[in-house]
Design a protein around this motif. Sequence first.
Motif, PDB file in Angstrom:
ATOM      1  N   UNK A  34      24.694   8.625 -18.955  1.00  0.00           N
ATOM      2  CA  UNK A  34      23.833   9.024 -20.064  1.00  0.00           C
ATOM      3  C   UNK A  34      22.449   9.374 -19.558  1.00  0.00           C
ATOM      4  N   UNK A  35      21.827  10.285 -20.268  1.00  0.00           N
ATOM      5  CA  UNK A  35      20.488  10.687 -19.870  1.00  0.00           C
ATOM      6  C   UNK A  35      19.566  10.840 -21.061  1.00  0.00           C
ATOM      7  N   UNK A  36      18.289  10.753 -20.784  1.00  0.00           N
ATOM      8  CA  UNK A  36      17.244  11.089 -21.748  1.00  0.00           C
ATOM      9  C   UNK A  36      16.466  12.289 -21.203  1.00  0.00           C
ATOM     10  N   UNK A  37      16.242  13.238 -22.076  1.00  0.00           N
ATOM     11  CA  UNK A  37      15.423  14.397 -21.765  1.00  0.00           C
ATOM     12  C   UNK A  37      14.356  14.508 -22.841  1.00  0.00           C
ATOM     13  N   UNK A  38      13.331  15.305 -22.574  1.00  0.00           N
ATOM     14  CA  UNK A  38      12.320  15.546 -23.591  1.00  0.00           C
ATOM     15  C   UNK A  38      11.855  16.988 -23.525  1.00  0.00           C
ATOM     16  N   UNK A  39      11.388  17.453 -24.674  1.00  0.00           N
ATOM     17  CA  UNK A  39      10.906  18.825 -24.772  1.00  0.00           C
ATOM     18  C   UNK A  39       9.640  18.856 -25.606  1.00  0.00           C
ATOM     19  N   UNK A  40       8.569  19.255 -24.973  1.00  0.00           N
ATOM     20  CA  UNK A  40       7.291  19.410 -25.659  1.00  0.00           C
ATOM     21  C   UNK A  40       7.218  20.817 -26.245  1.00  0.00           C
ATOM     22  N   UNK A  41       6.365  21.021 -27.255  1.00  0.00           N
ATOM     23  CA  UNK A  41       6.262  22.345 -27.882  1.00  0.00           C
ATOM     24  C   UNK A  41       5.940  23.435 -26.858  1.00  0.00           C
ATOM     25  N   UNK A  42       6.734  24.495 -26.880  1.00  0.00           N
ATOM     26  CA  UNK A  42       6.493  25.615 -25.996  1.00  0.00           C
ATOM     27  C   UNK A  42       6.891  25.406 -24.553  1.00  0.00           C
ATOM     28  N   UNK A  43       7.551  24.282 -24.278  1.00  0.00           N
ATOM     29  CA  UNK A  43       7.934  23.976 -22.899  1.00  0.00           C
ATOM     30  C   UNK A  43       9.437  23.766 -22.798  1.00  0.00           C
ATOM     31  N   UNK A  44       9.921  23.780 -21.570  1.00  0.00           N
ATOM     32  CA  UNK A  44      11.340  23.567 -21.329  1.00  0.00           C
ATOM     33  C   UNK A  44      11.718  22.108 -21.508  1.00  0.00           C
ATOM     34  N   UNK A  45      12.989  21.891 -21.756  1.00  0.00           N
ATOM     35  CA  UNK A  45      13.519  20.538 -21.828  1.00  0.00           C
ATOM     36  C   UNK A  45      13.588  19.981 -20.405  1.00  0.00           C
ATOM     37  N   UNK A  46      13.044  18.790 -20.199  1.00  0.00           N
ATOM     38  CA  UNK A  46      12.999  18.230 -18.862  1.00  0.00           C
ATOM     39  C   UNK A  46      13.615  16.836 -18.819  1.00  0.00           C
ATOM     40  N   UNK A  47      14.056  16.478 -17.655  1.00  0.00           N
ATOM     41  CA  UNK A  47      14.679  15.186 -17.414  1.00  0.00           C
ATOM     42  C   UNK A  47      13.668  14.058 -17.516  1.00  0.00           C
ATOM     43  N   UNK A  48      14.116  12.949 -18.118  1.00  0.00           N
ATOM     44  CA  UNK A  48      13.284  11.752 -18.199  1.00  0.00           C
ATOM     45  C   UNK A  48      13.923  10.590 -17.433  1.00  0.00           C
ATOM     46  N   UNK A  49      15.185  10.296 -17.773  1.00  0.00           N
ATOM     47  CA  UNK A  49      15.847   9.156 -17.148  1.00  0.00           C
ATOM     48  C   UNK A  49      17.356   9.304 -17.305  1.00  0.00           C
ATOM     49  N   UNK A  50      18.104   8.617 -16.426  1.00  0.00           N
ATOM     50  CA  UNK A  50      19.558   8.629 -16.515  1.00  0.00           C
ATOM     51  C   UNK A  50      20.110   7.291 -16.067  1.00  0.00           C
ATOM     52  N   UNK A  51      21.309   6.998 -16.541  1.00  0.00           N
ATOM     53  CA  UNK A  51      21.965   5.743 -16.201  1.00  0.00           C
ATOM     54  C   UNK A  51      23.453   6.009 -16.019  1.00  0.00           C
ATOM     55  N   UNK A  52      24.044   5.400 -15.015  1.00  0.00           N
ATOM     56  CA  UNK A  52      25.473   5.585 -14.773  1.00  0.00           C
ATOM     57  C   UNK A  52      26.315   4.883 -15.831  1.00  0.00           C
ATOM     58  N   UNK A  53      27.618   5.200 -15.848  1.00  0.00           N
ATOM     59  CA  UNK A  53      28.478   4.680 -16.908  1.00  0.00           C
ATOM     60  C   UNK A  53      28.483   3.153 -16.937  1.00  0.00           C
ATOM     61  N   UNK A  54      28.364   2.528 -15.772  1.00  0.00           N
ATOM     62  CA  UNK A  54      28.392   1.067 -15.708  1.00  0.00           C
ATOM     63  C   UNK A  54      27.028   0.441 -15.941  1.00  0.00           C
ATOM     64  N   UNK A  55      25.994   1.247 -15.864  1.00  0.00           N
ATOM     65  CA  UNK A  55      24.639   0.712 -15.965  1.00  0.00           C
ATOM     66  C   UNK A  55      24.097   0.186 -14.652  1.00  0.00           C
ATOM     67  N   UNK A  56      24.850   0.351 -13.580  1.00  0.00           N
ATOM     68  CA  UNK A  56      24.445  -0.223 -12.304  1.00  0.00           C
ATOM     69  C   UNK A  56      23.351   0.575 -11.603  1.00  0.00           C
ATOM     70  N   UNK A  57      23.217   1.836 -11.947  1.00  0.00           N
ATOM     71  CA  UNK A  57      22.201   2.677 -11.322  1.00  0.00           C
ATOM     72  C   UNK A  57      21.419   3.427 -12.376  1.00  0.00           C
ATOM     73  N   UNK A  58      20.123   3.521 -12.136  1.00  0.00           N
ATOM     74  CA  UNK A  58      19.245   4.256 -13.036  1.00  0.00           C
ATOM     75  C   UNK A  58      18.358   5.198 -12.224  1.00  0.00           C
TER      76      UNK A  58
END
Length: 121
Positions: A34-58
């Motif tokens: 799973x991942x979180x991304x964000x998009x500010x007005x007028x800007x591209x969607x960018x990566x914020x954070x991600x986590x593996x299926x088990x939660x063992x790596x972020x």
Amino acid sequence: QVQLVESGGGLMQAGGSLRLSCAASGRTFSRYSMGWFRQAPGKERIFVAAITWSGSSTYYADSVKGRFTISRENDKNTIYLQMKSLRPEDTAVYYCAAGNVAAVASEYPYWGQGTQVTVSS
């Protein structure tokens, strides 16, 4: 198929904290990174954070490292983004996504509708 619904956004003063949640439906949720991304007005969607299926790596974007924490509870079909020391530049629509753990949006086939986070100075 995975359906995703984000919640927890809002208006916050700089320096404050918010916790975003992303509830997933579908029995295969725990198979996905799973991942979180964000998009500010007028800007591209960018990566914020991600986590593996088990939660063992972020993984985190440099801009949020040390301030944001991603986590998941597979038994609740939910992931979280705990955000601390918020800055005005964190203002954006935040999206959660399900797919392969990566920092690029194209690796995530499933997306939520987004939740607005606004940080005032």
